[in-house]
Motif scaffolding. Sequence first.
Motif, short mmCIF file in Angstrom:
data_model
loop_
_atom_site.label_atom_id
_atom_site.label_comp_id
_atom_site.label_asym_id
_atom_site.label_seq_id
_atom_site.Cartn_x
_atom_site.Cartn_y
_atom_site.Cartn_z
N ILE A 39 67.90 21.05 5.85
CA ILE A 39 68.84 19.96 5.59
C ILE A 39 69.64 20.15 4.31
O ILE A 39 70.68 19.50 4.12
CB ILE A 39 68.13 18.59 5.56
CG1 ILE A 39 67.15 18.50 4.38
CG2 ILE A 39 67.42 18.32 6.88
CD1 ILE A 39 66.54 17.11 4.21
N LEU A 40 69.19 21.05 3.43
CA LEU A 40 69.87 21.24 2.15
C LEU A 40 70.81 22.43 2.10
O LEU A 40 71.79 22.42 1.35
CB LEU A 40 68.84 21.41 1.03
CG LEU A 40 68.19 20.17 0.43
CD1 LEU A 40 67.33 20.57 -0.75
CD2 LEU A 40 69.24 19.16 0.00
N LEU A 41 70.53 23.46 2.87
CA LEU A 41 71.19 24.74 2.63
C LEU A 41 72.71 24.67 2.78
O LEU A 41 73.43 25.38 2.07
CB LEU A 41 70.61 25.81 3.56
CG LEU A 41 70.81 27.25 3.08
CD1 LEU A 41 70.11 27.47 1.75
CD2 LEU A 41 70.30 28.24 4.12
N HIS A 42 73.21 23.83 3.66
CA HIS A 42 74.67 23.76 3.85
C HIS A 42 75.37 23.23 2.60
O HIS A 42 76.59 23.38 2.45
CB HIS A 42 75.02 22.89 5.06
CG HIS A 42 74.75 21.44 4.86
ND1 HIS A 42 75.70 20.56 4.37
CD2 HIS A 42 73.63 20.70 5.08
CE1 HIS A 42 75.18 19.35 4.31
NE2 HIS A 42 73.94 19.40 4.74
N ARG A 43 74.61 22.61 1.67
CA ARG A 43 75.19 22.11 0.43
C ARG A 43 75.19 23.16 -0.68
O ARG A 43 75.73 22.91 -1.76
CB ARG A 43 74.41 20.89 -0.06
CG ARG A 43 74.30 19.76 0.95
CD ARG A 43 73.49 18.63 0.36
NE ARG A 43 73.18 17.61 1.35
CZ ARG A 43 72.42 16.54 1.11
NH1 ARG A 43 71.93 16.36 -0.11
NH2 ARG A 43 72.18 15.66 2.06
N ARG A 44 74.56 24.26 -0.43
CA ARG A 44 74.44 25.31 -1.46
C ARG A 44 75.48 26.39 -1.17
O ARG A 44 75.25 27.30 -0.37
CB ARG A 44 73.02 25.89 -1.47
CG ARG A 44 71.91 24.86 -1.68
CD ARG A 44 72.06 24.14 -3.02
NE ARG A 44 70.94 23.26 -3.31
CZ ARG A 44 71.03 21.94 -3.34
NH1 ARG A 44 72.19 21.35 -3.06
NH2 ARG A 44 69.98 21.21 -3.65
N HIS A 45 76.62 26.28 -1.83
CA HIS A 45 77.78 27.09 -1.46
C HIS A 45 77.68 28.54 -1.95
O HIS A 45 78.55 29.35 -1.64
CB HIS A 45 79.05 26.44 -1.99
CG HIS A 45 79.26 25.05 -1.48
ND1 HIS A 45 79.38 24.77 -0.13
CD2 HIS A 45 79.32 23.85 -2.12
CE1 HIS A 45 79.53 23.46 0.03
NE2 HIS A 45 79.50 22.89 -1.14
N GLU A 46 76.64 28.85 -2.71
CA GLU A 46 76.48 30.23 -3.17
C GLU A 46 75.92 31.16 -2.09
O GLU A 46 75.81 32.37 -2.31
CB GLU A 46 75.60 30.29 -4.42
CG GLU A 46 74.19 29.74 -4.26
CD GLU A 46 74.08 28.28 -4.65
OE1 GLU A 46 73.12 27.93 -5.38
OE2 GLU A 46 74.94 27.47 -4.22
N VAL A 47 75.55 30.60 -0.94
CA VAL A 47 75.03 31.42 0.16
C VAL A 47 75.85 31.17 1.42
O VAL A 47 76.54 30.14 1.53
CB VAL A 47 73.54 31.12 0.44
CG1 VAL A 47 72.69 31.46 -0.78
CG2 VAL A 47 73.34 29.66 0.85
N ASP A 48 75.78 32.10 2.36
CA ASP A 48 76.45 31.95 3.65
C ASP A 48 75.53 31.18 4.58
O ASP A 48 74.79 31.75 5.39
CB ASP A 48 76.78 33.33 4.24
CG ASP A 48 77.62 33.25 5.51
OD1 ASP A 48 77.81 32.13 6.03
OD2 ASP A 48 78.06 34.30 5.99
N ALA A 49 75.57 29.85 4.46
CA ALA A 49 74.63 29.00 5.18
C ALA A 49 74.74 29.18 6.68
O ALA A 49 73.73 29.20 7.39
CB ALA A 49 74.83 27.54 4.79
N ALA A 50 75.97 29.30 7.19
CA ALA A 50 76.14 29.40 8.65
C ALA A 50 75.41 30.61 9.21
O ALA A 50 74.70 30.51 10.22
CB ALA A 50 77.63 29.47 8.99
#
Length: 217
Positions: free
Chosen positions: A83-94
């Motif tokens: 639920i958090l990873l899409h908010r962490r823009h330093e990684v390619d969450a998709a």
Amino acid sequence: PALVDAKVGAGLLKLMRELAALGEPGYATAMEIAGMLWPETDSWGLTAMEYYDGLSGPIVDLLVWTLRHPDQAPSAFRYTSAILLHRRHEVDAAAIYIDALKIEKDPVILEAIADGLALAGGKRVLAETADAARRLSDNTRVVAPLLQVLVDARTPQADRLLEDLSRAQDPVLRDEAEMALIQRHPPVTGIYVRLLLDDDDTGLTRGDIVTGYDDRP
């Protein structure tokens, strides 16, 4: 032990970041601390938002690692990562979500991963998203947000993929794709009903388009 005894949540979050900075050797203890803090954050002097905001810096690498190693991470922390990873823009969450959909087995976490992908935006992984929808078609709560990725993309490729899925042999996938196509190309202007509560008594069904309310447009 002193931080635990004194219920110093902020200090434990700082310790989590220090442990995560060590890489894999520190991950198990960091996740153990997370298990103490969540969900009873208020008893540690933290709000839920402060806890989530604190899962930053080197902990982002830990969030990614948990989704890549579901057999080595507690389900609660995997859910938090999803639920958090899409908010962490330093990684390619998709891309990370797409890979996680291939190996995660817990249906609740799969739903959270699919929701995260829809929020992250998947224009770079459209074909992979459609493949995931085919593979996970037995879970409507996973398929719906995956198809939402294709709807939100608003590209010719995404439209072709939705049309292909609408001809799938699997009835669940086919029905979901048909509804997604209605959302993408609505026949009338209105509010598209994507989700309903389990106890909804409005008489609406998923896929309806509300064009007016109380005799007003």
